[in-house]
Design a protein around this motif. Structure first.
Motif, PDB file in Angstrom:
ATOM      1  N   SER A  58      79.807  33.192  18.649  1.00  0.00           N
ATOM      2  CA  SER A  58      78.469  32.594  18.701  1.00  0.00           C
ATOM      3  C   SER A  58      78.464  31.210  19.319  1.00  0.00           C
ATOM      4  CB  SER A  58      77.867  32.519  17.292  1.00  0.00           C
ATOM      5  OG  SER A  58      78.486  31.508  16.510  1.00  0.00           O
ATOM      6  N   ASN A  59      79.626  30.565  19.387  1.00  0.00           N
ATOM      7  CA  ASN A  59      79.688  29.236  19.981  1.00  0.00           C
ATOM      8  C   ASN A  59      79.374  29.256  21.468  1.00  0.00           C
ATOM      9  OD1 ASN A  59      80.413  27.638  17.679  1.00  0.00           O
ATOM     10  ND2 ASN A  59      82.430  28.580  17.748  1.00  0.00           N
ATOM     11  N   PHE A  60      79.440  30.425  22.064  1.00  0.00           N
ATOM     12  CA  PHE A  60      79.020  30.574  23.463  1.00  0.00           C
ATOM     13  C   PHE A  60      77.578  30.108  23.633  1.00  0.00           C
ATOM     14  CE2 PHE A  60      76.462  33.594  26.026  1.00  0.00           C
ATOM     15  CZ  PHE A  60      76.829  33.164  27.290  1.00  0.00           C
ATOM     16  N   ALA A  61      76.762  30.350  22.609  1.00  0.00           N
ATOM     17  CA  ALA A  61      75.335  30.036  22.680  1.00  0.00           C
ATOM     18  C   ALA A  61      75.006  28.790  21.879  1.00  0.00           C
ATOM     19  CB  ALA A  61      74.515  31.214  22.195  1.00  0.00           C
ATOM     20  N   SER A  62      75.819  27.771  22.026  1.00  0.00           N
ATOM     21  CA  SER A  62      75.552  26.480  21.406  1.00  0.00           C
ATOM     22  C   SER A  62      75.474  26.600  19.892  1.00  0.00           C
ATOM     23  CB  SER A  62      74.280  25.878  22.005  1.00  0.00           C
ATOM     24  OG  SER A  62      74.087  24.571  21.553  1.00  0.00           O
ATOM     25  N   ASP A  63      74.328  26.279  19.277  1.00  0.00           N
ATOM     26  CA  ASP A  63      74.235  26.170  17.821  1.00  0.00           C
ATOM     27  C   ASP A  63      73.615  27.388  17.152  1.00  0.00           C
ATOM     28  OD1 ASP A  63      75.266  23.582  18.017  1.00  0.00           O
ATOM     29  OD2 ASP A  63      73.282  22.706  18.294  1.00  0.00           O
ATOM     30  N   ILE A  64      73.497  28.519  17.858  1.00  0.00           N
ATOM     31  CA  ILE A  64      72.817  29.671  17.278  1.00  0.00           C
ATOM     32  C   ILE A  64      73.553  30.210  16.054  1.00  0.00           C
ATOM     33  CG2 ILE A  64      73.942  31.416  18.701  1.00  0.00           C
ATOM     34  CD1 ILE A  64      71.218  32.839  18.843  1.00  0.00           C
ATOM     35  N   GLY A  65      74.877  30.039  16.005  1.00  0.00           N
ATOM     36  CA  GLY A  65      75.634  30.521  14.857  1.00  0.00           C
ATOM     37  C   GLY A  65      75.229  29.837  13.570  1.00  0.00           C
ATOM     38  N   TYR A  66      74.932  28.532  13.655  1.00  0.00           N
ATOM     39  CA  TYR A  66      74.533  27.781  12.462  1.00  0.00           C
ATOM     40  C   TYR A  66      73.169  28.230  11.949  1.00  0.00           C
ATOM     41  CZ  TYR A  66      78.335  24.474  13.390  1.00  0.00           C
ATOM     42  OH  TYR A  66      79.563  23.912  13.586  1.00  0.00           O
ATOM     43  N   ILE A  99      77.490  33.669  -0.896  1.00  0.00           N
ATOM     44  CA  ILE A  99      78.161  32.447  -0.451  1.00  0.00           C
ATOM     45  C   ILE A  99      79.485  32.771   0.232  1.00  0.00           C
ATOM     46  CG2 ILE A  99      79.332  30.350  -1.271  1.00  0.00           C
ATOM     47  CD1 ILE A  99      77.102  29.872  -3.177  1.00  0.00           C
ATOM     48  N   VAL A 100      80.146  33.835  -0.212  1.00  0.00           N
ATOM     49  CA  VAL A 100      81.402  34.246   0.433  1.00  0.00           C
ATOM     50  C   VAL A 100      81.123  34.686   1.871  1.00  0.00           C
ATOM     51  CG1 VAL A 100      83.345  35.852   0.336  1.00  0.00           C
ATOM     52  CG2 VAL A 100      82.403  34.907  -1.784  1.00  0.00           C
ATOM     53  N   GLY A 101      80.032  35.423   2.076  1.00  0.00           N
ATOM     54  CA  GLY A 101      79.671  35.838   3.429  1.00  0.00           C
ATOM     55  C   GLY A 101      79.330  34.662   4.314  1.00  0.00           C
ATOM     56  N   MET A 102      78.593  33.694   3.742  1.00  0.00           N
ATOM     57  CA  MET A 102      78.256  32.503   4.522  1.00  0.00           C
ATOM     58  C   MET A 102      79.500  31.679   4.825  1.00  0.00           C
ATOM     59  SD  MET A 102      74.537  31.203   3.161  1.00  0.00           S
ATOM     60  CE  MET A 102      75.018  31.006   1.450  1.00  0.00           C
ATOM     61  N   ALA A 103      80.440  31.618   3.887  1.00  0.00           N
ATOM     62  CA  ALA A 103      81.682  30.868   4.117  1.00  0.00           C
ATOM     63  C   ALA A 103      82.479  31.480   5.266  1.00  0.00           C
ATOM     64  CB  ALA A 103      82.520  30.840   2.835  1.00  0.00           C
ATOM     65  N   ALA A 104      82.541  32.828   5.297  1.00  0.00           N
ATOM     66  CA  ALA A 104      83.266  33.500   6.381  1.00  0.00           C
ATOM     67  C   ALA A 104      82.626  33.201   7.734  1.00  0.00           C
ATOM     68  CB  ALA A 104      83.294  35.002   6.122  1.00  0.00           C
ATOM     69  N   ALA A 105      81.289  33.273   7.788  1.00  0.00           N
ATOM     70  CA  ALA A 105      80.589  32.985   9.043  1.00  0.00           C
ATOM     71  C   ALA A 105      80.761  31.527   9.440  1.00  0.00           C
ATOM     72  CB  ALA A 105      79.106  33.327   8.895  1.00  0.00           C
ATOM     73  N   PHE A 106      80.648  30.624   8.471  1.00  0.00           N
ATOM     74  CA  PHE A 106      80.813  29.192   8.725  1.00  0.00           C
ATOM     75  C   PHE A 106      82.213  28.884   9.231  1.00  0.00           C
ATOM     76  CE2 PHE A 106      80.976  24.759   6.579  1.00  0.00           C
ATOM     77  CZ  PHE A 106      80.638  24.136   7.763  1.00  0.00           C
ATOM     78  N   ALA A 107      83.208  29.578   8.672  1.00  0.00           N
ATOM     79  CA  ALA A 107      84.594  29.372   9.110  1.00  0.00           C
ATOM     80  C   ALA A 107      84.747  29.705  10.587  1.00  0.00           C
ATOM     81  CB  ALA A 107      85.538  30.230   8.272  1.00  0.00           C
ATOM     82  N   LEU A 142      73.620  33.083  12.285  1.00  0.00           N
ATOM     83  CA  LEU A 142      74.697  33.912  11.749  1.00  0.00           C
ATOM     84  C   LEU A 142      75.076  33.538  10.318  1.00  0.00           C
ATOM     85  CD1 LEU A 142      76.638  36.207  12.378  1.00  0.00           C
ATOM     86  CD2 LEU A 142      78.287  34.507  13.184  1.00  0.00           C
ATOM     87  N   ILE A 143      75.108  32.240   9.993  1.00  0.00           N
ATOM     88  CA  ILE A 143      75.544  31.841   8.648  1.00  0.00           C
ATOM     89  C   ILE A 143      74.592  32.354   7.565  1.00  0.00           C
ATOM     90  CG2 ILE A 143      76.035  29.876   7.123  1.00  0.00           C
ATOM     91  CD1 ILE A 143      77.119  28.405   9.579  1.00  0.00           C
ATOM     92  N   PRO A 144      73.285  32.122   7.672  1.00  0.00           N
ATOM     93  CA  PRO A 144      72.401  32.721   6.658  1.00  0.00           C
ATOM     94  C   PRO A 144      72.420  34.244   6.698  1.00  0.00           C
ATOM     95  CG  PRO A 144      71.123  31.705   8.429  1.00  0.00           C
ATOM     96  CD  PRO A 144      72.531  31.268   8.618  1.00  0.00           C
ATOM     97  N   LEU A 145      72.611  34.823   7.883  1.00  0.00           N
ATOM     98  CA  LEU A 145      72.709  36.274   8.001  1.00  0.00           C
ATOM     99  C   LEU A 145      73.935  36.792   7.252  1.00  0.00           C
ATOM    100  CD1 LEU A 145      71.358  38.735   9.359  1.00  0.00           C
ATOM    101  CD2 LEU A 145      72.889  38.380  11.303  1.00  0.00           C
ATOM    102  N   GLY A 146      75.027  36.034   7.277  1.00  0.00           N
ATOM    103  CA  GLY A 146      76.226  36.414   6.535  1.00  0.00           C
ATOM    104  C   GLY A 146      75.958  36.528   5.044  1.00  0.00           C
ATOM    105  N   GLY A 147      75.151  35.615   4.501  1.00  0.00           N
ATOM    106  CA  GLY A 147      74.791  35.694   3.088  1.00  0.00           C
ATOM    107  C   GLY A 147      73.980  36.937   2.783  1.00  0.00           C
TER     108      GLY A 147
END
Length: 509
Positions: free
Chosen positions: A135-143, A162-170, A146-151
């Motif tokens: 996701s870093n290809f597209a600047s800040d879209i991961g933040y 929170i575990v899903g968000m932690a994995a995405a954040f990592a 993807l992170i809330p989507l992981g939750g």
């Protein structure tokens, strides 16, 4: 869920660090102050006669007083050119125009959803970390996506969100310097490295692909390590989620979104075929003037390729979904992408002046020569030296959040210093990126850190800074160790960091 929320010494230290970091001026102000400091030290160095012998030319290099009549004329005459000629500025603007089209059309969001939702449950942790890196290809879209989507994804399968968000954040933040695709940060850092390299060698070029091979290997390493930390350390700590029922549904791609993706892939295939036809034949039109691939306009103009690919794929996707009905809609999406860079435009103005003053004053080369002599006399060796540089970059990242802002300060000092010791600017940049990434996860100065706390707080009302730090610090430790070991292997086997980017630098005769 019950966790041990006792305030440890480390937690108190981080809280103190956060307060101290928040008290720092805006990064643009910092660069303005640094520029003033350079002016003052240029006068001091001139009065005290600071000088060194250039190891490449043998000439004596002296400090130039920028507070003299001639120096003030240089400052006033060069202010506009310093800004408009700053290498990363135009590169980032062009890249963001194409990525802005793809992002506004919904193409990037749809791709990430497809990647995550089509994965088996047992691979969710790996897919989230891996998707975060991409996701870093597209600047800040991961933040923001993807992170809330992981939750939501983890909650939908009965695991703690929170575990899903932690994995995405990592993946998004800890794997910031790993990817399979070049993003906006690559040309940005390469431009800063090139500006710094010109202190020693005005003809030296650093391509955006400078660390590409190392990035590819790092992508899989970080994805594997991030998955291991998630499943073996983070998940057991949180256990099962017993909070409110999921109030958001994870939507699969609609038929029209799938159709848009298919047509976007057709466009991508068109570009790939066009590039291969132009570069594979020995007399291909896209080969370099010397007939080589590394000197081809594809490598040198990778940002133009990125713009064309992302832009046309986004246009086609947006047209299929009805988001782009005419050329005005496309132009508006490009304008919106520029709005996200307004703060960067301000920051670059002051950073460009600082870099120019540092170069004009000759302070950079004097510090580099003296520093290189000190390091060489210490006889640390390549591997210990680079590991110390990783640690230094990681430590500075705890005080400054912007990767480009830190490198704009560090590059003019360390790139020339390592060049004089025989190490390439590409190596300096790669080592810096490791340190800059691993502590993103625990740095309160990271620009999205407050947002991460808010994400965690949605599922745990007691969550705060300590929760985020305690959750993410295992990733930082494991990433630091694993990435450092990969770097050591890279150095031992003398593997190129990217196309035409070796580890060594030879001073021109």
């Amino acid at each position: 869920m019950e966790k041990n929320n006792k305030k440890s010494f480390f937690d108190r230290f981080l809280n103190l660090l956060e307060r101290g970091g928040n008290a720092l001026p805006h990064p643009a102000t910092l660069f303005g102050l640094f520029a003033v400091i350079v002016l003052i030290f240029s006068a001091i160095g001139y009065w005290f006669g600071w000088s060194v012998q250039h190891p490449g030319t043998g000439e004596t290099v002296r400090v130039v007083n920028l507070l003299s009549k001639e120096g003030l004329a240089m400052i006033l005459d060069g202010m506009v050119e310093n800004y408009t000629g700053f290498a990363p500025l135009g590169i980032v603007m062009v890249a963001m125009l194409g990525i802005g089209i793809a992002e506004s059309s919904g193409l990037i969001a749809a791709f990430i959803r497809l990647l995550v939702l089509s994965s088996p449950t047992r691979l969710l942790s790996f897919v989230l970390v891996f998707s975060g890196i991409l996701s870093n290809f597209a600047s800040d879209i991961g933040y923001v996506l993807l992170i809330p989507l992981g939750g939501i994804i983890f909650q939908s399968v009965g695991r703690h969100p929170i575990v899903g968000m932690a994995a995405a954040f990592a993946g998004v933040s800890g794997g910031f310097s790993a990817n399979l695709i070049l993003g906006t940060v690559d040309p940005l850092l390469a431009g800063l490295s090139q500006e710094a390299a010109h202190i020693i060698d005005p003809s030296y070029e650093v391509n955006p692909t400078a660390n590409y091979y190392f990035m590819i290997a790092s992508t899989f390493l970080i994805a594997i390590l991030g998955t291991w930390v998630t499943e073996r350390i983070v998940a057991p700590r949180f256990g099962n989620y017993s909070g409110p029922a999921m109030d958001e549904k994870l939507e699969h791609l609609s038929p029209i979104e799938k159709k848009g993706l298919r047509w976007s892939l057709v466009v991508l295939a068109f570009w790939v075929i066009l590039i291969l036809v132009g570069i594979l034949p020995e007399n291909g039109v896209l080969r370099g003037s010397d007939g080589g691939i590394l000197t081809s306009p594809i490598i040198r103009g990778i940002i133009a390729i990125l713009f064309l690919m992302a832009g046309t794929m986004g246009i086609v996707y947006g047209a299929v979904l009805g988001k782009f009905r005419n050329d005005s809609d496309v132009a508006k999406s490009m304008a919106q992408s520029m709005q996200t860079l307004t703060t960067y435009f301000v920051l670059v103005f002051f950073a460009a002046q600082f870099v120019a003053y540092f170069k004009w004053s000759n302070l950079g080369i004097i510090i580099a020569v003296d520093g290189a002599e000190a390091l060489m006399s210490a006889n640390l060796g390549l591997i210990p030296l680079m590991l110390l540089f990783v640690l230094l970059s990681a430590s500075i990242n705890m005080l400054m959040g912007s990767a480009s802002a830190k490198w704009a300060i560090m590059a003019p000092v360390f790139v020339p210093m390592f060049m004089l010791m025989g190490y390439s600017p590409e190596l300096s940049q790669a080592v810096y990126r490791i340190g800059d990434s691993v502590t993103n996860l625990i740095s309160p100065m990271m620009s999205f850190f407050a947002l991460i706390i808010a994400y965690f707080n949605k599922y745990d009302k007691q969550a705060g800074l300590g929760t985020v730090i305690a959750t993410m610090i295992p990733y930082t430790i494991v990433f630091f160790i694993g990435w450092s070991l990969l770097l050591v292997l890279w150095l031992l086997f003398d593997i190129p960091l990217g196309p035409g980017a070796g580890l060594e630098y030879l001073l021109p005769n």
